[in-house]
Scaffold this motif. Structure first.
Motif, short mmCIF file in Angstrom:
data_model
loop_
_atom_site.label_atom_id
_atom_site.label_comp_id
_atom_site.label_asym_id
_atom_site.label_seq_id
_atom_site.Cartn_x
_atom_site.Cartn_y
_atom_site.Cartn_z
N VAL A 190 0.75 -0.85 0.31
CA VAL A 190 -0.17 0.14 0.19
C VAL A 190 1.11 1.60 -0.26
N ALA A 191 0.40 2.16 -0.48
CA ALA A 191 0.36 3.68 -0.77
C ALA A 191 0.04 4.33 -0.04
N GLY A 192 -0.29 5.96 0.01
CA GLY A 192 -0.70 6.91 -0.02
C GLY A 192 -1.62 6.87 -0.79
N GLY A 193 -2.51 8.11 -1.34
CA GLY A 193 -3.65 7.92 -2.86
C GLY A 193 -2.61 8.72 -3.79
N HIS A 194 -1.30 9.36 -3.17
CA HIS A 194 -0.90 10.91 -3.94
C HIS A 194 0.95 10.40 -4.23
N PHE A 259 6.48 7.38 1.94
CA PHE A 259 6.54 5.65 1.79
C PHE A 259 5.65 4.59 1.57
N LEU A 260 6.08 3.32 1.63
CA LEU A 260 5.51 2.07 1.32
C LEU A 260 5.21 1.27 2.22
N GLY A 261 4.24 0.22 2.37
CA GLY A 261 3.93 -0.24 3.08
C GLY A 261 2.95 -1.57 3.04
N LEU A 262 3.53 -2.60 3.90
CA LEU A 262 2.68 -4.02 4.03
C LEU A 262 1.30 -3.88 4.42
N MET A 263 0.95 -4.42 4.32
CA MET A 263 -0.78 -4.13 5.87
C MET A 263 -1.85 -4.94 4.82
N PRO A 264 -2.10 -5.92 6.15
CA PRO A 264 -2.92 -6.95 5.58
C PRO A 264 -4.01 -6.36 5.47
N THR A 265 -4.62 -7.31 3.96
CA THR A 265 -5.83 -6.54 2.83
C THR A 265 -7.47 -6.56 3.87
N SER A 278 -3.28 3.31 -1.57
CA SER A 278 -3.95 2.79 -2.21
C SER A 278 -2.77 1.60 -2.30
N GLN A 279 -3.93 0.21 -2.71
CA GLN A 279 -3.20 -0.54 -3.17
C GLN A 279 -2.78 -0.67 -3.77
N LEU A 280 -1.17 -0.79 -4.63
CA LEU A 280 -0.95 -0.83 -5.85
C LEU A 280 -0.61 -2.12 -6.37
#
Length: 326
Positions: A190-194, A259-265, A278-280
């Motif tokens: 995931v990443a921020g929307g922008h 930043f990028l990150g990992l998050m439970p879907t 946003s999910q990449l």
């Protein structure tokens, strides 16, 4: 040197120990500070200090080492702290049982949670619980597995909700705990929307290398999944990282930075729907993990805990986003 006479049970319970100083001791131990404990208990610092000193005199031992930054428990203080947690837990169980006997749907459930359940499953379950039993008090504590499961085993927590431990996990191998899976959930990037990568055409894992990352701590099962993802993608381990299991901190870092990150879907979808993240489009990261609840095997559930577990199961059944087992 005169040898100290050993305590007897009647001596400690009837003549020495009182409940109020033990409760004050527990709060000081949690805070590692007399000042913070006094604020939380709405007592003066001298009153808290007096209670600790009286307890030390009653037990004929030093419980805390004092220093400029607060207090540190001695070995005896640590030992007493573990036992006091059990005493407090038993008092909560007794209170719930008495209230149930008197016919009221009240009680207190202390639930520990992780990021995998704190964004969607647990809030929905709490709302269901409050709709059916509004007088039940719910206390939520968030933390890593190495805090949550020992706290559950000692009775400090009633239920832990989140990613279940691996079957051969050393942390829980010797604990009398029972685990129930409710659904399976994968991680996603995931990443921020922008974030610039949100609109990147032909996105692939190699586009991730130059960005800072939010990752789970090294001792977290999710960190092993992250490390495997980087290795399988042919990427070096990120050097610019923040280690965090705080959902609120992670979301704000993602929204306000690159930043990028990992998050439970399942957790990410809530923030994606709100336009924050946003999910990449890189698919699932790692194998799905089982998410559910854990309880003690050696202690019956309190009525309030049983109600919460029923609501956890119902929340999964009613939520189309969570692929439940039932």
């Amino acid at each position: 040197m005169t040898e100290r006479a050993p305590f007897t049970v009647s001596d400690m319970i009837l003549n020495r120990l009182k409940l109020r100083p033990l409760l004050i001791f527990d709060r000081v131990l949690r805070n590692q500070s007399i000042a913070r404990a006094a604020r939380e208990l709405n007592l003066t610092q001298p009153a808290v200090t007096k209670a600790i000193r009286e307890l030390e005199q009653q037990l004929d031992t030093v419980l805390f080492d004092r220093n400029n930054r607060g207090v540190t428990p001695t070995d005896c203080g640590v030992l007493l702290g573990e036992r006091v947690k059990s005493v407090i837990a038993e008092l909560r169980y007794l209170t719930d049982e008495l209230n149930t006997f008197k016919g009221g749907v009240v009680g207190h459930v202390v639930v520990g949670t992780q990021i995998s359940a704190s964004a969607r499953l647990l809030p929905r379950a709490i709302l269901l619980l409050k709709a059916r039993a509004p007088k039940i008090l719910v206390t939520v504590r968030e933390g890593p597995q190495d805090y949550l499961f020992p706290a559950l085993a000692s009775g400090e927590l009633d239920v832990v909700v989140g990613r279940l431990p691996e079957p051969d996990a050393p942390l829980t191998a010797r604990m009398a705990l029972s685990h129930r899976a409710l659904y399976r959930n994968s991680l996603c990037v995931v990443a921020g929307g922008h974030h610039p990568l949100v609109n990147q055409s032909d996105l692939n894992p190699h586009h991730l290398a130059e960005w800072p990352w939010i990752l789970p701590p090294l001792d977290s099962p999710a960190r092993r999944v992250a490390d495997h993802f980087f290795k399988e993608s042919g990427l070096p381990a990120p050097e610019n990282i923040v280690e965090s299991l705080s959902l609120l901190t992670n979301v704000n870092l993602l929204v306000d930075s690159s930043f990028l990150g990992l998050m439970p879907t399942a957790a990410a979808r809530r923030f994606i729907a709100a336009g924050l993240l946003s999910q990449l489009p890189l698919g699932d990261v790692g194998p799905p993990a089982e998410v559910g609840f854990s309880i003690r095997q050696d202690k019956p559930l309190t009525p309030a805990s049983r109600q919460l577990i029923e609501c956890l199961k119902l929340a999964v059944q009613e939520d189309p986003v969570l692929p439940g087992y039932n």
